[in-house]
Design a protein around this motif. Structure first.
Motif, PDB file in Angstrom:
ATOM      1  N   ASP A   1       0.847  -1.191   0.000  1.00 54.15           N
ATOM      2  CA  ASP A   1       0.000   0.000   0.000  1.00 54.15           C
ATOM      3  C   ASP A   1       0.884   1.243   0.000  1.00 54.15           C
ATOM      4  OD1 ASP A   1      -2.256   1.569   0.046  1.00 54.15           O
ATOM      5  OD2 ASP A   1      -3.093   0.686   1.868  1.00 54.15           O
ATOM      6  N   VAL A   2       0.232   2.407  -0.104  1.00 55.83           N
ATOM      7  CA  VAL A   2       0.926   3.678   0.083  1.00 55.83           C
ATOM      8  C   VAL A   2       1.394   3.722   1.537  1.00 55.83           C
ATOM      9  CG1 VAL A   2       0.662   6.192   0.065  1.00 55.83           C
ATOM     10  CG2 VAL A   2      -0.540   4.798  -1.643  1.00 55.83           C
ATOM     11  N   GLN A   3       2.686   3.892   1.764  1.00 55.60           N
ATOM     12  CA  GLN A   3       3.204   3.807   3.128  1.00 55.60           C
ATOM     13  C   GLN A   3       2.678   4.904   4.042  1.00 55.60           C
ATOM     14  OE1 GLN A   3       7.492   3.567   2.375  1.00 55.60           O
ATOM     15  NE2 GLN A   3       7.425   1.368   2.746  1.00 55.60           N
ATOM     16  N   LEU A   4       2.218   5.995   3.448  1.00 53.60           N
ATOM     17  CA  LEU A   4       1.651   7.077   4.248  1.00 53.60           C
ATOM     18  C   LEU A   4       0.422   6.635   5.032  1.00 53.60           C
ATOM     19  CD1 LEU A   4       1.925  10.038   1.708  1.00 53.60           C
ATOM     20  CD2 LEU A   4       3.297   9.707   3.765  1.00 53.60           C
ATOM     21  N   VAL A   5      -0.189   5.535   4.636  1.00 49.07           N
ATOM     22  CA  VAL A   5      -1.334   5.005   5.384  1.00 49.07           C
ATOM     23  C   VAL A   5      -0.909   4.688   6.819  1.00 49.07           C
ATOM     24  CG1 VAL A   5      -2.970   3.091   5.561  1.00 49.07           C
ATOM     25  CG2 VAL A   5      -2.500   4.120   3.335  1.00 49.07           C
ATOM     26  N   ASP A   6       0.279   4.128   6.987  1.00 50.95           N
ATOM     27  CA  ASP A   6       0.814   3.855   8.330  1.00 50.95           C
ATOM     28  C   ASP A   6       1.009   5.144   9.117  1.00 50.95           C
ATOM     29  OD1 ASP A   6       1.001   1.074   8.418  1.00 50.95           O
ATOM     30  OD2 ASP A   6       3.070   1.026   7.711  1.00 50.95           O
ATOM     31  N   LEU A   7       1.609   6.146   8.467  1.00 50.90           N
ATOM     32  CA  LEU A   7       1.882   7.412   9.151  1.00 50.90           C
ATOM     33  C   LEU A   7       0.579   8.102   9.529  1.00 50.90           C
ATOM     34  CD1 LEU A   7       3.791   9.601  10.158  1.00 50.90           C
ATOM     35  CD2 LEU A   7       3.877  10.523   7.818  1.00 50.90           C
ATOM     36  N   TYR A   8      -0.385   8.113   8.611  1.00 51.31           N
ATOM     37  CA  TYR A   8      -1.697   8.698   8.927  1.00 51.31           C
ATOM     38  C   TYR A   8      -2.313   8.025  10.151  1.00 51.31           C
ATOM     39  CZ  TYR A   8      -6.745   8.220   8.976  1.00 51.31           C
ATOM     40  OH  TYR A   8      -8.044   8.099   9.414  1.00 51.31           O
ATOM     41  N   TYR A   9      -2.285   6.699  10.156  1.00 54.37           N
ATOM     42  CA  TYR A   9      -2.893   5.938  11.258  1.00 54.37           C
ATOM     43  C   TYR A   9      -2.207   6.261  12.590  1.00 54.37           C
ATOM     44  CZ  TYR A   9      -4.350   1.778  13.952  1.00 54.37           C
ATOM     45  OH  TYR A   9      -4.842   0.937  14.920  1.00 54.37           O
ATOM     46  N   PHE A  10      -0.874   6.312  12.570  1.00 54.32           N
ATOM     47  CA  PHE A  10      -0.142   6.608  13.801  1.00 54.32           C
ATOM     48  C   PHE A  10      -0.403   8.041  14.259  1.00 54.32           C
ATOM     49  CE2 PHE A  10       4.047   7.332  16.087  1.00 54.32           C
ATOM     50  CZ  PHE A  10       3.669   6.610  17.205  1.00 54.32           C
ATOM     51  N   LEU A  11      -0.439   8.982  13.319  1.00 52.81           N
ATOM     52  CA  LEU A  11      -0.757  10.368  13.656  1.00 52.81           C
ATOM     53  C   LEU A  11      -2.145  10.458  14.288  1.00 52.81           C
ATOM     54  CD1 LEU A  11       0.513  12.225  10.456  1.00 52.81           C
ATOM     55  CD2 LEU A  11       1.246  12.767  12.786  1.00 52.81           C
ATOM     56  N   ARG A  12      -3.130   9.859  13.643  1.00 54.75           N
ATOM     57  CA  ARG A  12      -4.505   9.969  14.141  1.00 54.75           C
ATOM     58  C   ARG A  12      -4.663   9.356  15.519  1.00 54.75           C
ATOM     59  NH1 ARG A  12      -8.892   6.772  14.255  1.00 54.75           N
ATOM     60  NH2 ARG A  12      -8.044   5.181  12.852  1.00 54.75           N
ATOM     61  N   LYS A  13      -4.154   8.137  15.695  1.00 55.52           N
ATOM     62  CA  LYS A  13      -4.297   7.456  16.985  1.00 55.52           C
ATOM     63  C   LYS A  13      -3.596   8.227  18.107  1.00 55.52           C
ATOM     64  CE  LYS A  13      -5.869   3.772  17.487  1.00 55.52           C
ATOM     65  NZ  LYS A  13      -7.245   3.326  17.843  1.00 55.52           N
ATOM     66  N   THR A  14      -2.452   8.823  17.789  1.00 53.01           N
ATOM     67  CA  THR A  14      -1.679   9.567  18.788  1.00 53.01           C
ATOM     68  C   THR A  14      -2.317  10.916  19.091  1.00 53.01           C
ATOM     69  OG1 THR A  14       0.368   8.506  18.048  1.00 53.01           O
ATOM     70  CG2 THR A  14       0.584  10.536  19.322  1.00 53.01           C
ATOM     71  N   LEU A  15      -2.700  11.649  18.050  1.00 55.64           N
ATOM     72  CA  LEU A  15      -3.237  12.990  18.245  1.00 55.64           C
ATOM     73  C   LEU A  15      -4.616  12.972  18.888  1.00 55.64           C
ATOM     74  CD1 LEU A  15      -1.968  14.533  14.900  1.00 55.64           C
ATOM     75  CD2 LEU A  15      -1.149  15.061  17.212  1.00 55.64           C
TER      76      LEU A  15
END
Length: 334
Positions: free
Chosen positions: A234-248
């Protein structure tokens, strides 16, 4: 420890000294180190792919991972007396990343970027790999599906007799939340997401699939990353988005923390205009609102717990905080 679990451990060449239960697994202290025993969460056909993924990470210097252990017969799983399949994985003496400790979140973000960089190198999954490597869903299709589901929930609640606190709150806030959802879908369609998706499929880039603070173990000498079972292309940014959302979500959409996380990731893998646009659009989608609504629709609906009401209220309450975050960090206006 249960008898069937003991029977599985006997299939491995490790000398167990003690065991204790942890979340979703049995922690085993052995002469050879720490291991976990857990029920197999992926198909048997995908298990060799997971093993090769761990091998690739280790070969590229990311050796602090919960790699699969082979049994005495060189197999990747063990079967209990009642027919349940288990895996044994290497484990680490560390604690989960603390979501409210900025230094740990930043370190975990750098760790994700490093894993992504390693995953950009070709991985030899073997000749039959393509049949068992999962491809991530097109985010445009995902948002279209979610939006249809939101409208379905509204239609159901409108017809319901005797609406409770959850139903009334959902109907009251549906229009602005759905407007966010439709805006995200529309903007994604007009963005360069198609280019990102095409490039990821051409390069066959791999994602962790569930990168959150639960799967990041902090140690004195570094970070151990666990639970790659949901890996896919997948687009690797999917991981970063998920981590950002869960953390923020846990930090009231702190602009300071979000900015530092983006900078930490970008120091390893630069984020250009199209990458930042994609992250902004994904973060704008009312994921938590949809998730709570979808969970409600799939439940019995006869009794709605206060926890579901609280989650819905939280999703609505955080809207203004998220709006401020998007405007400040991405100059993204709704």
């Amino acid at each position: 420890m249960k008898e069937n679990e003991i029977s599985v451990l006997e299939q491995y060449d490790i000398d167990i000294k003690s065991t204790r239960r942890i979340r979703g697994a049995v922690l085993c202290e052995a002469q050879q180190g720490l291991f976990v025993l857990k029920e197999m969460e992926i198909s048997e056909k995908r298990l060799p792919m997971l093993y090769k993924l761990y091998t690739h990470l280790e070969n590229m210097g990311c050796d602090k991972v919960d790699a699969l252990l082979k049994n005495k017969e060189e197999g990747l799983s063990g079967t209990s007396e009642d027919g349940v399949q288990y895996v044994v994985k290497r484990w680490y003496d560390g604690r989960e990343c603390e979501v409210r400790r900025e230094d740990e979140i930043i370190a975990a973000t750098r760790n994700l970027a490093n894993i992504h960089r390693v995953f950009q190198e070709p991985i030899d999954f073997g000749e039959d790999a393509q049949a068992f490597i999962i491809e991530g869903e097109d985010t445009q299709q995902e948002y279209s599906r979610h939006n249809r589901e939101l409208k379905k929930v509204r239609a159901f609640i409108r017809k319901k007799v005797g609406k409770g606190e959850f139903e009334l709150a959902f109907l009251k806030h549906f229009d602005p939340m759905y407007e966010w959802a439709e805006s995200a879908r529309s903007r994604l369609q007009e963005s360069q997401y198609d280019v990102l998706l095409r490039e990821s499929r051409e390069k066959k880039t791999i994602t962790h699939g569930e990168y959150n603070y639960h799967n990041v173990l902090m140690q004195a000498d570094g970070i151990a990353t666990t639970n790659f079972e949901h890996f896919h292309q997948d687009v690797q940014l999917v991981d970063l988005y998920y981590f950002l959302r869960k953390t923020l979500e846990k930090n009231r959409w702190s602009t300071s923390l979000g900015d530092k996380m983006l900078n930490a990731y970008s120091a390893f893998l630069p984020l250009g205009e199209r990458e930042m646009e994609y992250l902004a659009i994904c973060l704008s989608y009312p994921e938590k609102f949809w998730k709570v609504a979808n969970s409600y629709y799939r439940s019995s609906k006869a009794w709605i717990s206060m926890k579901s009401v609280e989650k819905l209220e939280m999703a609505i309450r955080q809207t203004e905080e998220k709006k401020h975050f998007l405007e400040t960090i991405f100059s993204f206006h709704l």
